[in-house]
Design a protein around this motif. Structure first.
Motif, PDB file in Angstrom:
ATOM      1  N   ALA A  71       0.815  -1.217   0.000  1.00 32.84           N
ATOM      2  CA  ALA A  71       0.000   0.000   0.000  1.00 32.84           C
ATOM      3  C   ALA A  71       0.848   1.266   0.000  1.00 32.84           C
ATOM      4  O   ALA A  71       0.302   2.377  -0.034  1.00 32.84           O
ATOM      5  CB  ALA A  71      -0.920  -0.003   1.219  1.00 32.84           C
ATOM      6  N   ILE A  83       1.822  -0.735  -8.908  1.00 38.38           N
ATOM      7  CA  ILE A  83       0.364  -0.804  -8.877  1.00 38.38           C
ATOM      8  C   ILE A  83      -0.140  -0.231 -10.187  1.00 38.38           C
ATOM      9  O   ILE A  83       0.132   0.932 -10.515  1.00 38.38           O
ATOM     10  CB  ILE A  83      -0.214  -0.030  -7.674  1.00 38.38           C
ATOM     11  CG1 ILE A  83       0.175  -0.743  -6.370  1.00 38.38           C
ATOM     12  CG2 ILE A  83      -1.728   0.093  -7.790  1.00 38.38           C
ATOM     13  CD1 ILE A  83      -0.338  -0.061  -5.124  1.00 38.38           C
ATOM     14  N   ARG A 100      -3.007   6.288  -3.371  1.00 41.14           N
ATOM     15  CA  ARG A 100      -3.902   5.559  -2.455  1.00 41.14           C
ATOM     16  C   ARG A 100      -5.308   6.142  -2.497  1.00 41.14           C
ATOM     17  O   ARG A 100      -6.302   5.408  -2.484  1.00 41.14           O
ATOM     18  CB  ARG A 100      -3.347   5.619  -1.028  1.00 41.14           C
ATOM     19  CG  ARG A 100      -2.174   4.694  -0.781  1.00 41.14           C
ATOM     20  CD  ARG A 100      -1.879   4.545   0.699  1.00 41.14           C
ATOM     21  NE  ARG A 100      -1.438   5.797   1.286  1.00 41.14           N
ATOM     22  CZ  ARG A 100      -0.155   6.188   1.351  1.00 41.14           C
ATOM     23  NH1 ARG A 100       0.796   5.421   0.857  1.00 41.14           N
ATOM     24  NH2 ARG A 100       0.164   7.335   1.921  1.00 41.14           N
ATOM     25  N   LYS A 103      -6.895   4.931  -5.891  1.00 45.54           N
ATOM     26  CA  LYS A 103      -6.936   3.532  -6.310  1.00 45.54           C
ATOM     27  C   LYS A 103      -7.186   2.519  -5.194  1.00 45.54           C
ATOM     28  O   LYS A 103      -7.545   1.379  -5.482  1.00 45.54           O
ATOM     29  CB  LYS A 103      -5.617   3.157  -7.009  1.00 45.54           C
ATOM     30  CG  LYS A 103      -5.415   3.852  -8.346  1.00 45.54           C
ATOM     31  CD  LYS A 103      -4.128   3.386  -9.016  1.00 45.54           C
ATOM     32  CE  LYS A 103      -3.949   4.040 -10.384  1.00 45.54           C
ATOM     33  NZ  LYS A 103      -4.962   3.562 -11.354  1.00 45.54           N
ATOM     34  N   LEU A 104      -7.001   2.891  -3.929  1.00 44.74           N
ATOM     35  CA  LEU A 104      -7.009   1.901  -2.864  1.00 44.74           C
ATOM     36  C   LEU A 104      -8.145   2.118  -1.873  1.00 44.74           C
ATOM     37  O   LEU A 104      -8.536   3.241  -1.593  1.00 44.74           O
ATOM     38  CB  LEU A 104      -5.678   1.928  -2.102  1.00 44.74           C
ATOM     39  CG  LEU A 104      -4.389   1.807  -2.898  1.00 44.74           C
ATOM     40  CD1 LEU A 104      -3.206   1.710  -1.954  1.00 44.74           C
ATOM     41  CD2 LEU A 104      -4.422   0.623  -3.838  1.00 44.74           C
ATOM     42  N   LEU A 183      -8.541  -1.534  -6.140  1.00 41.52           N
ATOM     43  CA  LEU A 183      -7.734  -2.408  -5.293  1.00 41.52           C
ATOM     44  C   LEU A 183      -8.137  -2.220  -3.834  1.00 41.52           C
ATOM     45  O   LEU A 183      -8.224  -1.089  -3.348  1.00 41.52           O
ATOM     46  CB  LEU A 183      -6.251  -2.073  -5.473  1.00 41.52           C
ATOM     47  CG  LEU A 183      -5.212  -2.874  -4.683  1.00 41.52           C
ATOM     48  CD1 LEU A 183      -5.328  -4.359  -4.986  1.00 41.52           C
ATOM     49  CD2 LEU A 183      -3.811  -2.385  -5.019  1.00 41.52           C
ATOM     50  N   PHE A 185      -7.375  -3.529   0.207  1.00 37.99           N
ATOM     51  CA  PHE A 185      -6.533  -4.232   1.164  1.00 37.99           C
ATOM     52  C   PHE A 185      -7.312  -4.424   2.467  1.00 37.99           C
ATOM     53  O   PHE A 185      -8.007  -3.507   2.919  1.00 37.99           O
ATOM     54  CB  PHE A 185      -5.257  -3.447   1.473  1.00 37.99           C
ATOM     55  CG  PHE A 185      -4.292  -3.369   0.328  1.00 37.99           C
ATOM     56  CD1 PHE A 185      -3.849  -4.512  -0.303  1.00 37.99           C
ATOM     57  CD2 PHE A 185      -3.809  -2.145  -0.114  1.00 37.99           C
ATOM     58  CE1 PHE A 185      -2.953  -4.457  -1.357  1.00 37.99           C
ATOM     59  CE2 PHE A 185      -2.905  -2.072  -1.160  1.00 37.99           C
ATOM     60  CZ  PHE A 185      -2.481  -3.232  -1.788  1.00 37.99           C
ATOM     61  N   SER A 214     -13.186  -5.676  -8.141  1.00 41.60           N
ATOM     62  CA  SER A 214     -11.913  -5.132  -7.686  1.00 41.60           C
ATOM     63  C   SER A 214     -10.949  -6.251  -7.309  1.00 41.60           C
ATOM     64  O   SER A 214     -11.331  -7.413  -7.183  1.00 41.60           O
ATOM     65  CB  SER A 214     -12.128  -4.202  -6.489  1.00 41.60           C
ATOM     66  OG  SER A 214     -12.872  -4.852  -5.476  1.00 41.60           O
TER      67      SER A 214
END
Length: 241
Positions: A71, A83, A100, A103-104, A183, A185, A214
């Protein structure tokens, strides 16, 4: 957790899918009173887009350290993480933060909800942080829809301290998914929950993930949760098995 369904996509052929994450020669070393300590050593792997992957291993094996590196929350001693083709450690700290944000999504064991914000305000927050992309009314509408999707339409104005552990984790799921990140986590997302509540939360997480297509990477100590993923990555003493 017996009622959790097996992942119907577990046998998908993802060999030709583009890489969401590409890890090359990744190592992490730290120094303590006894000298140099290697936490992760020369890891190499790829996670295709839309794949679900579990990272498993004994306590202290380096699972959460790896997740933090993926991350961009920590910096490796050597190696790279790409990434969507972007080498995140060639970006400065602000660049990684911007990546982040775009995309996260994150789901944490301890929920990480802001206690002074209501459930609705917690879920609106990542939308508001995107700036002009969402107006206040648009962010509110989208957050309300997402909280309804996780079964919390009646708890919009409740503060975290008035929610059960399972409800707090569902708010955290809504917050993670509301921006529709490519994405996601998750770090021990059921570790603070009882078995029944944890099973319900995982079922919801996988359902939301399938709906949005995702890529999901989660750290877990539970082999039953790991079995639901397309792939399991096992770490022992900082190395892949």
């Amino acid at each position: 957790m017996k009622h959790l369904p097996q992942n119907n996509e577990a046998n998908r052929d993802l060999s030709n899918a583009p890489a969401a994450i590409d890890v090359l020669n990744l190592s992490k070393r730290v120094f303590d009173a006894s000298g140099e300590l290697t936490i992760l050593h020369d890891l190499n792997f790829t996670v295709p887009a839309s794949q679900t992957m579990a990272i498993v291993g004994a306590s202290g094996s380096g699972k959460s350290t790896l997740l933090g590196l993926l991350a961009g929350l920590d910096v490796p001693s050597t190696g790279s993480v790409k990434i969507d083709g972007v080498d995140i450690f060639k970006l400065d700290e602000d660049g990684r933060a911007a990546l982040r944000k775009q995309k996260l999504g994150f789901v944490f064991q301890s929920f990480q909800l802001l206690g002074h914000l209501t459930a609705l305000e917690n879920v609106m927050l990542p939308l508001e942080l995107r700036g002009d992309q969402f107006s206040g009314s648009q962010a509110r509408e989208k957050a309300e829809q997402m909280l309804g999707r996780v079964g919390l339409s009646s708890r919009l104005t409740h503060y975290p301290k008035f929610l059960s552990g399972g409800e707090q984790q569902r708010v955290a799921l809504a917050r993670a998914f509301v921006t529709e990140p490519p994405l996601l986590f998750a770090d021990e997302p059921t570790g603070s929950l009882d078995a029944v509540t944890g099973a319900a939360v995982m079922e919801l997480m996988f359902s939301l993930n399938r709906e949005r297509g995702s890529t999901l990477v989660l750290v877990t100590h539970d082999p039953k949760v790991a079995e639901l993923c397309d792939r399991v990555l096992t770490i022992a003493a900082g190395q892949l098995i």
